[in-house]
Design a protein around this motif. Structure first.
Motif, short mmCIF file in Angstrom:
data_model
loop_
_atom_site.label_atom_id
_atom_site.label_comp_id
_atom_site.label_asym_id
_atom_site.label_seq_id
_atom_site.Cartn_x
_atom_site.Cartn_y
_atom_site.Cartn_z
N ASN A 163 -23.11 -9.66 17.21
CA ASN A 163 -24.15 -9.48 18.22
C ASN A 163 -25.41 -10.27 17.88
O ASN A 163 -26.14 -10.70 18.78
CB ASN A 163 -24.47 -7.99 18.36
N PHE A 164 -25.66 -10.49 16.59
CA PHE A 164 -26.80 -11.35 16.20
C PHE A 164 -26.58 -12.78 16.68
O PHE A 164 -27.51 -13.42 17.20
CB PHE A 164 -26.97 -11.31 14.69
N VAL A 165 -25.38 -13.31 16.50
CA VAL A 165 -25.09 -14.68 16.95
C VAL A 165 -25.24 -14.77 18.47
O VAL A 165 -25.80 -15.74 19.00
CB VAL A 165 -23.69 -15.12 16.50
N ASN A 166 -24.77 -13.77 19.19
CA ASN A 166 -24.93 -13.77 20.65
C ASN A 166 -26.41 -13.68 21.03
O ASN A 166 -26.82 -14.25 22.05
CB ASN A 166 -24.15 -12.61 21.27
N GLU A 167 -27.19 -12.96 20.24
CA GLU A 167 -28.63 -12.89 20.50
C GLU A 167 -29.26 -14.28 20.34
O GLU A 167 -30.12 -14.69 21.12
CB GLU A 167 -29.27 -11.91 19.52
N LYS A 168 -28.79 -15.05 19.34
CA LYS A 168 -29.30 -16.41 19.14
C LYS A 168 -28.91 -17.32 20.31
O LYS A 168 -29.70 -18.15 20.75
CB LYS A 168 -28.77 -16.98 17.83
N LEU A 169 -27.69 -17.16 20.81
CA LEU A 169 -27.26 -17.98 21.94
C LEU A 169 -28.07 -17.66 23.19
O LEU A 169 -28.41 -18.55 23.98
CB LEU A 169 -25.77 -17.78 22.20
N GLN A 170 -28.36 -16.37 23.39
CA GLN A 170 -29.21 -15.99 24.51
C GLN A 170 -30.59 -16.60 24.36
O GLN A 170 -31.22 -17.02 25.34
CB GLN A 170 -29.29 -14.47 24.60
N GLN A 171 -31.06 -16.69 23.12
CA GLN A 171 -32.37 -17.30 22.86
C GLN A 171 -32.37 -18.77 23.25
O GLN A 171 -33.34 -19.28 23.83
CB GLN A 171 -32.74 -17.13 21.39
N ILE A 172 -31.27 -19.48 22.96
CA ILE A 172 -31.17 -20.89 23.36
C ILE A 172 -31.24 -21.00 24.88
O ILE A 172 -31.94 -21.84 25.44
CB ILE A 172 -29.85 -21.50 22.85
N ILE A 184 -32.61 -18.96 27.02
CA ILE A 184 -33.96 -18.68 27.50
C ILE A 184 -34.89 -19.84 27.18
O ILE A 184 -35.69 -20.27 28.02
CB ILE A 184 -34.46 -17.37 26.87
N GLU A 185 -34.79 -20.36 25.98
CA GLU A 185 -35.69 -21.45 25.58
C GLU A 185 -35.53 -22.67 26.48
O GLU A 185 -36.51 -23.31 26.84
CB GLU A 185 -35.40 -21.83 24.13
N LEU A 186 -34.30 -23.01 26.83
CA LEU A 186 -34.05 -24.26 27.53
C LEU A 186 -34.07 -24.12 29.05
O LEU A 186 -34.37 -25.09 29.74
CB LEU A 186 -32.72 -24.86 27.08
#
Length: 1179
Positions: free
Chosen positions: A420-429, A431-433
């Protein structure tokens, strides 16, 4: 989707539901990509095709592409939208030409990589079971189909595709949420040459769920390979490896789940073996891989019992088989599982102490060894795939990220936390882009923009991975593991206390009696801290490494290649720090590429088609941020590009910018925009980039660019085809000359002439072309002279194709509507293979006789040598024999029976050839003999003398000179998706896999009783409450606040009064009327009708001058009286006379109608010059 009247979650979900239930998948689309496409897994283990669903209000007309996002919905059923037809449809097509599809996204990535010279990537995200793995496979399959290449490239393509079933077998498993769940993360880089051929690749894998090897939740399975081996092993393998039923093995029988619906483990085992062969594993290496897999199963059956507070092996019999398969000493295995050596330092002296383990510690050592064996075997397979397609240097690449989805189980441990941490990072990408960076870009470039609120999950990422101020959860976990030496509840309890102290006040963190709760972007997840510290430490004790290094099998020793003599400094690397580093490296890699997104949506948890869970889908739509993404795209710009890259792409549109623009870049962009007449309000120029508002404007640029390239391509093609045709006909001329060489004299003007083929212009003669098959190629066409039995001449059109020789004449129609007209008639159609021979004289005349079983055809053809060479070639192709050609000055031919007269009998005629003076043939008819006299021509050994001086490396013998030569068919790539059987599947591959035997040990017998009987008992009914839609937590609350807490429009000032509507000329209808056409108006009697001028005109003055002047009156159906017309149109002119005359005509026409039709007109007024009429709401 941008055309939805309301942009909210409910509208999006309802539109998705309609398309999901009705299978509406292809709709008219605009240019940028947010459509709904669907690629997924059916949840029951079967790979399947999924539709691309469009988002919008109307099913058939709404535009569906917005931004670089494709939404994928899992239909849980087979759909026929991934065939060769779709590949051809999307290959090279502009995005607006076809409906949304995952192939459109893949084709866009591939073409952008080649055009812009930039690496591309696609980020596939979504819940477990939403279809991410199958989406990735369809992308790789499409790219493999459309890219070219030779033998080496084909080998790389095979590895790319065959690696999927191999890694799925060892890395995927059945969970309660997904029957083919990826239990590892994979980033697959397909590397390309500058020509677009895939010539290399690289796989990066993340966090294999090793704990699944030794334990599974209720209703779940271990990794697929175990069940494949048990089902598909040969009798010899079953005996050598100790293969029996799955309930015999403790590592498999804990969950009592052995079968998966619609999955054939036996067939998939054959696919796994075939994949091993493709990636380059030898038969011996394949056998060793399976031997280790079986050894892990047998190792799990070793159990322990308490003896004086120490662990002892429960049954020595269970030690024999794992020792045999792993080629290690049985006594040493027992020793390493029940004891451990520890280094003790005291007073500068180091001492090694033997520590005897208890039952819990011994079981932990056994499981640690099993997990290490499996994880290193998996890494070996990934390395084998990478080595098989390794490339020295990288040019271009397309990355496909297929990673485990966000998941919530009844018990969520360390692995779920990392996933779930890795998926949180992908969601961050994402949102960022797509949300943050895009809005910031508008501000930086000076574009007018009103900010759109959204929930930024960076606060959750910081909660997990922060190093200091405040420390994140992973830092606290690593610190706890570094200071705690004991195993078990003590370390986990200390971790929970530290988390409560450091993070207790964080809004996205809560604690409970067994663990902690994190408010993820996708919902609240409760984690059980039991085992967190041990799994994070991920320690394999040196005793076990030494044990495996003592194996007699080099393959196993190479898996444990650590140097134990090197002194270790610093903290050991933990699993948490490793996955954090991998996640951040992955983010850096993705940020260097041009990203594309596939957002997978799972419509239900039942894995059944047409089952729609409204709350679940709405929850996913909310946390995926689709509403915010649509709002940004709707208010923003569909396309933005740096000036330099924009000029580079569209430079071909003008002479000034092609091949490169030498002035200021901004001025060059303005010049390009003016060259296509784009309206200034359709684009804005920022400081460094150009922004284009509407997709249609981008379509205009792309279409103009395609037209220019198409025009230049046609010029090149024309020159190339001319070049090839010249070489082809030179070769044909040589071949024709060889046929008649030393056998027939040649005309002076024919020996060096070019062969044309079509001498009648069939392209402009459809009356002749209709006799030839639609797809039949014409080799030769000419008008010839035919001689009958009396040697009378008649003209015929001769057409030669690869199959037939046609003779077409003309006759007068004797009856019917076309009586007396001359029309073309097919006289003869001769199959090429039925021709018996061809006869010619030895002189320079143009006579040629075609012999056929029924009767012969005597023809006089100016281009006889060209006809003969083509006929000779086609006959050889059809019959695999040479065409008999006879050369003589006395020729005989058959005639068919024609009536009962003396001239009508069947028989033969002769043609005799004599030498005289002159190049014209003189004919003399002597009854049944025709005498042809002609002067001498060029010698029989004459050859073409004109040489073509142009050089070409393409000049070679054979049919390769022509453009009709069939190209070698591209390699056929099989995907693992779709049906399990049918045509095109690889035949079962069953190599002879003989195991590597231990020289010092005989094969032991298998114990009859398997693992603990208590483990075989079927578990209690599963509690599936954890599969309900999760609580959104603080993340969901902040999303709702960003949606609901909006600033008051206008700062609270009162709403200004609306401007008064302009007054237009009005008239009152005397009769009711129903519109009969699209440009007509329906009205009732006494309705007031306004006359509205076109845009830019003034209502009063324009209407006064032009409203009724020149109006076309088909009939007078609206009478205008002075009192009913506004004052500013009293002077308007009516056709045919004054206002009174028009009214009089209306009354006359009304009275002439039947009684039942009076009061209702049949025609309407048609207004000129852009004026339109409508009925106001108030008179």
């Amino acid at each position: 989707m941008v055309l939805l009247s309301k942009i909210n979650e409910d509208a999006i979900v309802e539109n998705l539901r309609k398309r999901f239930m009705d299978d509406y998948i292809f709709v008219s689309a605009s240019t940028f990509r947010l459509g709904v496409g669907a690629e997924a897994h059916n949840g029951s283990g079967q790979r399947m095709g999924i539709p691309s669903l469009g988002l919008g209000g109307d099913v058939t007309e709404t535009k569906t592409y917005i931004g670089p996002v494709l939404i994928s919905v899992n239909p849980f059923k087979q759909l026929p939208y991934f065939t060769e037809r779709e590949i051809e449809m999307y290959q090279g097509a502009a995005q607006y030409e076809n409906p949304p599809h995952i192939y459109a996204l893949a084709d866009n990535m591939y073409r952008n990589m080649l055009i812009d010279g930039e690496n591309q990537c696609v980020i596939i995200s979504g819940e477990s079971g939403a279809g991410k793995t199958v989406a990735a496979k369809y992308i790789m399959s499409y790219i493999s189909k459309v890219s070219g290449g030779g033998t080496q490239v084909q080998h790389v393509k095979d590895i790319i595709l065959k690696s999927n079933p191999l890694l799925e077998a060892f890395g995927n498993a059945k969970t309660v949420r997904n029957n083919n769940s990826s239990r590892f993360g994979k980033y697959f880089e397909i590397q390309f040459s500058r020509g677009g051929e895939p010539d290399g690749g690289k796989i990066s894998n993340f966090l294999l769920e090793k704990s699944r090897v030794v334990s599974q939740n209720a209703g779940e399975r271990n990794f697929h390979i175990y069940y494949q081996l048990l089902e598909g092993a040969s009798p010899e393998q079953r005996e050598n490896l100790g293969i029996t039923s799955p309930d015999y093995y403790y590592y498999l029988n804990q969950s009592a789940a052995y079968k998966v619906d619609d999955v054939d483990d036996r067939q998939e085992f054959q696919e796994t073996l075939a994949a091993m062969e493709v990636v380059g594993l030898s038969v011996e290496e394949q056998a060793l891989v399976l031997q280790i897999v079986a050894g892990i199963l047998h190792l799990g059956n070793v159990t322990f019992q308490e003896s004086g507070n120490y662990a002892v092996v429960d049954s020595e019999d269970f030690l024999a088989f794992p020792s045999y398969l792993l080629a290690i000493d049985q006594q040493r295995l027992r020793e390493k599982l029940t004891s451990r050596k520890m280094d003790s330092k005291w007073g500068g002296q180091q001492e090694v102490i033997d520590v005897t383990l208890n039952v819990e510690q011994a079981s932990f050592s056994r499981d640690a060894l099993s997990k290490a064996l499996y994880a290193r075997l998996f890494d070996y397979l990934v390395d084998a795939v990478n080595k098989a397609m390794q490339k020295d240097h990288q040019e271009y690449s397309i990355g496909v990220l297929d990673i485990y989805g966000f998941e919530i189980f009844q018990k969520n441990g360390f692995e779920q936390f990392c996933i779930n941490f890795v998926n949180e990072k992908l969601q961050q990408i994402f949102i960022e882009l797509t949300l943050k960076a895009e809005q910031e870009e508008y501000v930086q470039e000076g574009i007018r923009w009103s900010p759109i609120d959204y929930f930024n999950n960076k606060v959750v990422c910081d909660l997990i991975e922060n190093k200091v101020n405040p420390p994140g959860l992973m830092s606290i976990l690593d610190d706890t593991c570094a200071t705690m030496h004991a195993k078990g509840e003590g370390a986990d309890h200390t971790l929970l206390q530290k988390l409560q102290t450091a993070l207790g006040t964080h809004p996205h963190f809560n604690s409970w009696n067994k663990g902690f709760v994190i408010h993820h972007y996708a919902g609240k997840v409760s984690y059980d801290v039991d085992g967190f510290c041990e799994r994070n430490r991920d320690v394999l004790f040196t005793d076990l490494i030494e044990l495996m290094q003592s194996s007699e099998i080099p393959f196993i020793r190479d898996l444990f290649s650590e140097n134990l003599n090197v002194e270790k400094k610093g903290r050991p690397t933990t699993a948490g720090s490793k996955i954090k580093k991998q996640a951040n490296n992955l983010v850096d890699t993705l940020m260097k590429c041009t990203p594309h997104y596939i957002r997978c949506i799972k419509p239900n948890e039942t894995k059944r088609p047409r089952d729609w869970e409204e709350s679940r889908v709405k929850h996913q739509v909310e946390y995926l941020g689709l509403r915010e993404n649509i709002r940004v795209r709707r208010a923003g710009y569909a396309y933005r590009r740096a000036f330099r890259k924009f000029l580079q792409r569209y430079a071909i549109l003008t002479r000034e910018t092609w091949p490169s623009w030498r002035g200021e870049e901004k001025q060059g962009v303005v010049l390009l925009m003016k060259s296509v007449n784009m309206d200034p309000d359709q684009y804005q120029l920022g400081r460094t980039k150009v922004f284009i508002k509407a997709p249609e404007s981008l379509f205009l640029l792309e279409e103009m660019r395609e037209r220019r390239y198409d025009g230049y391509a046609r010029v090149i093609q024309k020159a190339w085809r001319k070049h090839v045709a010249v070489r082809k006909y030179i070769q044909m001329r040589e071949e024709a000359s060889n046929i008649v060489l030393n056998k027939k004299e040649r005309r002076r003007n024919s020996i060096n002439r070019n062969f044309v083929g079509d001498y009648v212009g069939l392209e402009n003669r459809p009356e002749l072309r209709r006799f030839v098959g639609r797809r039949e190629r014409v080799d030769f066409a000419d008008t010839v002279v035919k001689y009958d039995r009396r040697f009378k001449t008649v003209k015929r059109d001769l057409i030669l194709t690869p199959k037939f020789l046609y003779l077409i004449g003309r006759e007068k129609v004797k009856q019917g509507p076309d009586k007396g007209l001359i029309k073309e008639v097919l006289k003869r159609q001769i199959e090429v293979e039925r021709i018996q021979s061809v006869s010619l004289s030895t002189l320079q005349d143009d006579f040629i006789i075609i012999h056929e079983p029924q009767y012969d055809s005597v023809l006089e053809c100016v281009f006889k040598t060209e006809l003969l060479s083509l006929l000779y070639k086609r006959y050889e192709e059809r019959t695999q024999k040479a065409l008999p050609v006879k050369f003589s000055n006395q020729l005989e031919f058959k005639v068919k029976k024609d009536g009962w007269g003396p001239w009508g009998a069947a028989g033969s005629r002769q043609i005799q050839f004599q030498i005289c003076q002159g190049d014209l043939a003189l004919l003399r008819n002597n009854g049944k003999i025709l005498v042809v006299s002609i002067g001498p021509g060029l010698p029989r050994n004459a050859r073409p003398t004109r040489k073509d001086k142009r050089k070409s490396r393409y000049l070679s013998a054979g049919a390769s000179l022509g453009w009709n030569t069939p190209s070698s068919a591209g390699p056929t790539w099989s995907s693992r998706g779709g049906a399990r059987s049918g045509t095109g599947t690889r035949p079962p591959f069953q190599p002879h896999l003989s195991m590597t035997r231990q020289a010092s040990m005989e094969q032991p017998s298998l114990p009859r009783q398997g693992a603990s009987p208590r483990a075989k008992a079927f578990p209690a009914p599963l509690n599936l409450d954890f599969m309900n839609v999760p609580d959104q937590g603080v993340a969901g609350l902040q999303r709702r606040l960003s949606k609901e807490a909006r600033p008051i429009p206008g700062g609270g000032r009162p709403k200004p009064k609306p401007k008064p509507k302009p007054r237009f000329p009005q008239c009152r209808a005397l009769y009711a009327y129903d519109a009969q056409d699209t440009d007509e108006l329906s009205f009732n009697a006494n309705d007031m009708i306004e006359i509205i001028p076109p845009a830019g005109g003034k209502a009063g003055s324009v209407a006064k001058k032009a409203c009724f002047r020149g109006t076309t009156w088909r009939r007078s159906e609206i009478s205008l009286r002075n009192r009913e017309v506004p004052t500013h149109v009293e002077g308007a002119q009516l056709p045919g006379g004054s206002r009174e005359e028009a009214e009089s005509r209306a009354v006359d026409e009304e009275s002439s109608l039947p009684t039942e039709k009076r009061g209702r007109s049949t025609r309407a007024v048609r207004l000129p010059g852009g004026f339109r009429a409508h009925k106001p709401q108030e008179s």
